[in-house]
Design a protein around this motif. Structure first.
Motif, PDB file in Angstrom:
ATOM      1  N   ILE A   1       0.830  -1.194   0.000  1.00 45.41           N
ATOM      2  CA  ILE A   1       0.000   0.000   0.000  1.00 45.41           C
ATOM      3  C   ILE A   1       0.863   1.240   0.000  1.00 45.41           C
ATOM      4  CG2 ILE A   1      -1.942  -1.119   1.143  1.00 45.41           C
ATOM      5  CD1 ILE A   1      -1.058   0.174   3.766  1.00 45.41           C
ATOM      6  N   SER A   2       0.314   2.298  -0.547  1.00 43.55           N
ATOM      7  CA  SER A   2       1.010   3.585  -0.570  1.00 43.55           C
ATOM      8  C   SER A   2      -0.002   4.673  -0.259  1.00 43.55           C
ATOM      9  CB  SER A   2       1.644   3.835  -1.943  1.00 43.55           C
ATOM     10  OG  SER A   2       2.295   5.093  -1.961  1.00 43.55           O
TER      11      SER A   2
ATOM     12  N   ASN B   1      -6.605  16.261  11.867  1.00 45.21           N
ATOM     13  CA  ASN B   1      -8.012  16.653  11.816  1.00 45.21           C
ATOM     14  C   ASN B   1      -8.520  16.835  10.393  1.00 45.21           C
ATOM     15  OD1 ASN B   1      -8.332  16.636  14.617  1.00 45.21           O
ATOM     16  ND2 ASN B   1      -7.700  18.771  14.816  1.00 45.21           N
ATOM     17  N   ASP B   2      -7.632  17.221   9.475  1.00 40.95           N
ATOM     18  CA  ASP B   2      -8.043  17.410   8.080  1.00 40.95           C
ATOM     19  C   ASP B   2      -7.938  16.111   7.280  1.00 40.95           C
ATOM     20  OD1 ASP B   2      -5.333  17.091   7.810  1.00 40.95           O
ATOM     21  OD2 ASP B   2      -4.970  19.009   6.811  1.00 40.95           O
ATOM     22  N   LEU B   3      -7.771  14.979   7.979  1.00 43.81           N
ATOM     23  CA  LEU B   3      -7.683  13.637   7.391  1.00 43.81           C
ATOM     24  C   LEU B   3      -6.395  13.401   6.607  1.00 43.81           C
ATOM     25  CD1 LEU B   3     -11.366  12.934   6.232  1.00 43.81           C
ATOM     26  CD2 LEU B   3     -10.328  12.730   8.488  1.00 43.81           C
ATOM     27  N   SER B   4      -5.403  14.268   6.792  1.00 44.94           N
ATOM     28  CA  SER B   4      -4.089  14.018   6.203  1.00 44.94           C
ATOM     29  C   SER B   4      -3.262  13.170   7.162  1.00 44.94           C
ATOM     30  CB  SER B   4      -3.368  15.343   5.925  1.00 44.94           C
ATOM     31  OG  SER B   4      -3.088  16.024   7.148  1.00 44.94           O
TER      32      SER B   4
ATOM     33  N   ASP C   1     -13.610   6.015  -0.268  1.00 43.02           N
ATOM     34  CA  ASP C   1     -13.469   4.974  -1.293  1.00 43.02           C
ATOM     35  C   ASP C   1     -12.039   4.837  -1.801  1.00 43.02           C
ATOM     36  OD1 ASP C   1     -16.120   4.273  -1.137  1.00 43.02           O
ATOM     37  OD2 ASP C   1     -16.745   5.547  -2.809  1.00 43.02           O
ATOM     38  N   ASN C   2     -11.324   5.963  -1.917  1.00 45.15           N
ATOM     39  CA  ASN C   2      -9.939   5.906  -2.390  1.00 45.15           C
ATOM     40  C   ASN C   2      -9.040   5.187  -1.385  1.00 45.15           C
ATOM     41  OD1 ASN C   2     -10.460   7.288  -4.821  1.00 45.15           O
ATOM     42  ND2 ASN C   2     -10.264   9.281  -3.799  1.00 45.15           N
ATOM     43  N   VAL C   3      -9.276   5.445  -0.114  1.00 45.58           N
ATOM     44  CA  VAL C   3      -8.489   4.782   0.926  1.00 45.58           C
ATOM     45  C   VAL C   3      -8.806   3.284   0.934  1.00 45.58           C
ATOM     46  CG1 VAL C   3      -8.079   4.599   3.414  1.00 45.58           C
ATOM     47  CG2 VAL C   3      -8.295   6.853   2.343  1.00 45.58           C
ATOM     48  N   LYS C   4     -10.066   2.948   0.855  1.00 51.05           N
ATOM     49  CA  LYS C   4     -10.463   1.536   0.844  1.00 51.05           C
ATOM     50  C   LYS C   4      -9.874   0.814  -0.362  1.00 51.05           C
ATOM     51  CE  LYS C   4     -14.758   0.611   1.948  1.00 51.05           C
ATOM     52  NZ  LYS C   4     -16.233   0.693   2.056  1.00 51.05           N
TER      53      LYS C   4
ATOM     54  N   GLY D   1      -7.291  -2.361  -0.427  1.00 52.19           N
ATOM     55  CA  GLY D   1      -7.754  -3.613  -1.004  1.00 52.19           C
ATOM     56  C   GLY D   1      -8.903  -4.250  -0.263  1.00 52.19           C
ATOM     57  N   VAL D   2      -9.747  -3.420   0.378  1.00 54.03           N
ATOM     58  CA  VAL D   2     -10.855  -3.986   1.162  1.00 54.03           C
ATOM     59  C   VAL D   2     -12.162  -4.027   0.377  1.00 54.03           C
ATOM     60  CG1 VAL D   2      -9.833  -3.297   3.344  1.00 54.03           C
ATOM     61  CG2 VAL D   2     -11.427  -1.745   2.195  1.00 54.03           C
ATOM     62  N   LYS D   3     -12.121  -3.621  -0.908  1.00 45.16           N
ATOM     63  CA  LYS D   3     -13.286  -3.683  -1.788  1.00 45.16           C
ATOM     64  C   LYS D   3     -14.451  -2.917  -1.168  1.00 45.16           C
ATOM     65  CE  LYS D   3     -11.752  -8.098  -3.693  1.00 45.16           C
ATOM     66  NZ  LYS D   3     -12.083  -9.527  -3.910  1.00 45.16           N
ATOM     67  N   ASP D   4     -15.603  -3.588  -1.020  1.00 45.61           N
ATOM     68  CA  ASP D   4     -16.796  -2.899  -0.530  1.00 45.61           C
ATOM     69  C   ASP D   4     -17.076  -3.186   0.944  1.00 45.61           C
ATOM     70  OD1 ASP D   4     -17.388  -5.547  -0.860  1.00 45.61           O
ATOM     71  OD2 ASP D   4     -19.328  -5.226  -1.847  1.00 45.61           O
ATOM     72  N   ILE D   5     -16.072  -3.651   1.682  1.00 44.79           N
ATOM     73  CA  ILE D   5     -16.246  -3.907   3.112  1.00 44.79           C
ATOM     74  C   ILE D   5     -16.248  -2.585   3.870  1.00 44.79           C
ATOM     75  CG2 ILE D   5     -15.300  -5.052   5.155  1.00 44.79           C
ATOM     76  CD1 ILE D   5     -16.378  -6.951   3.032  1.00 44.79           C
ATOM     77  N   ASP D   6     -17.240  -2.380   4.717  1.00 42.49           N
ATOM     78  CA  ASP D   6     -17.286  -1.174   5.534  1.00 42.49           C
ATOM     79  C   ASP D   6     -16.435  -1.368   6.792  1.00 42.49           C
ATOM     80  OD1 ASP D   6     -19.025   0.387   3.940  1.00 42.49           O
ATOM     81  OD2 ASP D   6     -20.752  -0.741   4.689  1.00 42.49           O
TER      82      ASP D   6
END
Length: 505
Positions: A89-90, A164-167, A372-375, A379-384
């Motif tokens: 992952i990157s 806090n800004d999700l960075s 969605d980009n992080v998921k 490689g977690v596909k559609d898993i929440d």
């Protein structure tokens, strides 16, 4: 993560809830002339209390998972695919001592658990920023029970911090500075770990430790260059229950020449729940010393509530079954009584106040891992992402009051290093209770450990705690820290890990 079993509701509110439940139950059952037995009422009360505890624990962290547990019914993954599926992952990370994350091996993967209908365990693996070839391999287990490892990863000892800004930015005191580190979402149903069948959800440490042992076997097959490195188990809170059985399982596997030899050198538990009888008895002791309650409050709790708790725990460990559930309720009444007096105290860190039900705000973690980009990157596909699972929490009710100190002496006698550490301001798994059970543990070095001098623990030039040790056993009280030591005292926590693995503690 926190092993919160507390309730901020008053005894009156609990009685009202229970009364409503009983009235509703009796009104439905009246036509059948059913009269629940006292033991059934007691069991129902324990289950209601446990459900409320799980929900309050999750809300106190400002977490709102979409699902109560990760049980999915549309998984298309073939069961004959490789047992372990992993990708590099990157993620975009700013700052820090290096120009690019590409220099490091960062991985995310799924392990298909054997002996299940369709359970898959999610994990992160981060190679060391310093010396990945020779650095030990460390696995971190988060508590709850039922919380994913990402709380630790992003807010405690992971390689980067979530702003806090999700960075993301590099964590100067991430434990990957001293080790190659695994973060695992477990038991099944937490974090990104999931199953296609609710019967795969775990309720006991035997199944949990087997799952983790099997995962480690497959992990080292996939990463053979690390198979001979020193290996350590770490974690906090309810991991005080997870870790000793896992260490025993690895010890047994090594002794019986099962699969790959795991070069386990030790384990460390931070602010854990390990020996409930001793630790629940310490609640009024700690609360009085911290001036959360008065002497009369202390005496009332000790005389009225502690004996029932201790009796239920004794029955639980002797017979198992319903007494373990009764104990979960009766023992938590000790904790709830203290909170009803202390009011809005943050039971993870008594220096702080909670605002309503909110004690910490980890909500940005859910936002980040819901992107969605992080998921896709993970490689977690559609898993929440299920930050903390109330269903998994409730499934472990019968495990809560089991004593897991009993398996530790055998490990000590065979040279496995044990570090128990605790932040001084945590109430929920406080340092007094942990110190008490460590000192009471019967092993060949008990008397010499009890008689050992307490010495300062230094992080650089700063006195950061008090350390007591003899042979392979060490206890560390960490100053100016609550339940999550790596979050409150990151520098001291990293130095603790380094010193301990190097044999300097």
């Amino acid at each position: 993560m926190a092993s919160s079993s507390s309730s901020s509701s008053s005894p009156a509110a609990r009685c009202f809830t229970l009364t409503l439940f009983l009235l509703f139950t009796c009104s439905l059952a009246a036509p059948l002339r059913y009269q629940p037995s006292p033991s059934q009422l007691k069991l129902d009360s324990a289950k209601i209390a446990a459900k409320g505890q799980a929900e309050r624990m999750i809300r106190s962290l400002n977490l709102f998972p979409k699902h109560e547990a990760n049980v999915v019914f549309n998984d298309q993954s073939a069961r004959d695919e490789p047992r372990i599926s992993e990708k590099k992952i990157s993620l975009n990370v700013s700052g820090g001592p290096v120009p690019s994350i590409q220099q490091f091996g960062h991985y995310a993967g799924y392990y298909s658990l054997p002996n299940t209908k369709g359970a898959k365990m999610f994990y992160f693996f981060f190679e060391s920023r310093v010396n990945k070839t020779d650095a030990p391999v460390v696995i971190w287990l988060t508590g709850g029970p039922g919380c994913g490892s990402e709380v630790a990863l992003f807010f405690e000892n992971g390689p980067f911090k979530l702003n806090n800004d999700l960075s993301l930015e590099w964590n100067d005191y991430g434990w990957d500075m001293a080790s190659n580190i695994l973060f695992v979402d477990q038991p099944t149903g937490t974090g990104f770990s999931y199953t296609t069948d609710k019967n795969d959800l775990r309720s006991n440490e035997a199944d949990i430790s087997n799952d983790l042992y099997n995962f480690l076997q497959e992990f080292f097959k996939g990463h053979p260059k690390y198979a001979n490195n020193d290996f350590y188990i770490t974690g906090e809170s309810y991991a005080g229950h997870y870790i000793p059985p896992l260490a025993s399982r690895i010890f047994k596997g090594n002794k019986n020449n099962e699969g790959i030899h795991i070069n386990m050198k030790g384990f460390a538990i931070g602010n854990g729940l390990t020996d409930p009888a001793i630790q629940y008895r310490a609640y009024p002791e700690f609360a009085l010393a911290a001036k959360l309650i008065s002497k009369s409050d202390h005496d009332s709790i000790v005389s009225e509530l502690v004996p029932v708790c201790e009796s239920d725990i004794a029955d639980c460990n002797a017979h198992g079954g319903d007494p373990c559930l009764y104990g979960q309720d009766s023992c938590n009444s000790i904790f709830e009584s203290i909170l009803s007096i202390a009011r809005d105290i943050n039971y993870y860190d008594i220096r702080k106040q909670c605002e309503g039900s909110l004690c910490y705000d980890f909500s940005r973690m859910e936002q980040f891992l819901g992107d969605d980009n992080v998921k896709s990157a993970l490689g977690v596909k559609d898993i929440d992402f299920v930050s903390c699972s109330s269903v998994v929490h409730n499934a472990m009710m019968g495990d809560w009051m089991v004593d897991y100190e009993t398996g530790i002496p055998t490990l000590l006698e065979n040279g496995i290093k044990v570090l128990i550490y605790a932040g001084e301001y945590d109430l929920i798994c406080n340092w007094m209770g942990n110190s008490n059970w460590v000192n009471a543990m019967k092993w060949s070095g008990q008397q010499k450990f009890q008689g050992a001098s307490t010495v300062p623990f230094m992080a650089g030039n700063t006195k950061s705690g008090e350390l007591k040790s003899y042979g392979p056993l060490a206890f560390l009280k960490v100053y100016n820290a609550g339940h999550m030591v790596p979050m409150d005292q990151p520098k001291a926590a990293l130095q603790m890990l380094q010193g301990w693995m190097q044999g300097k503690i």
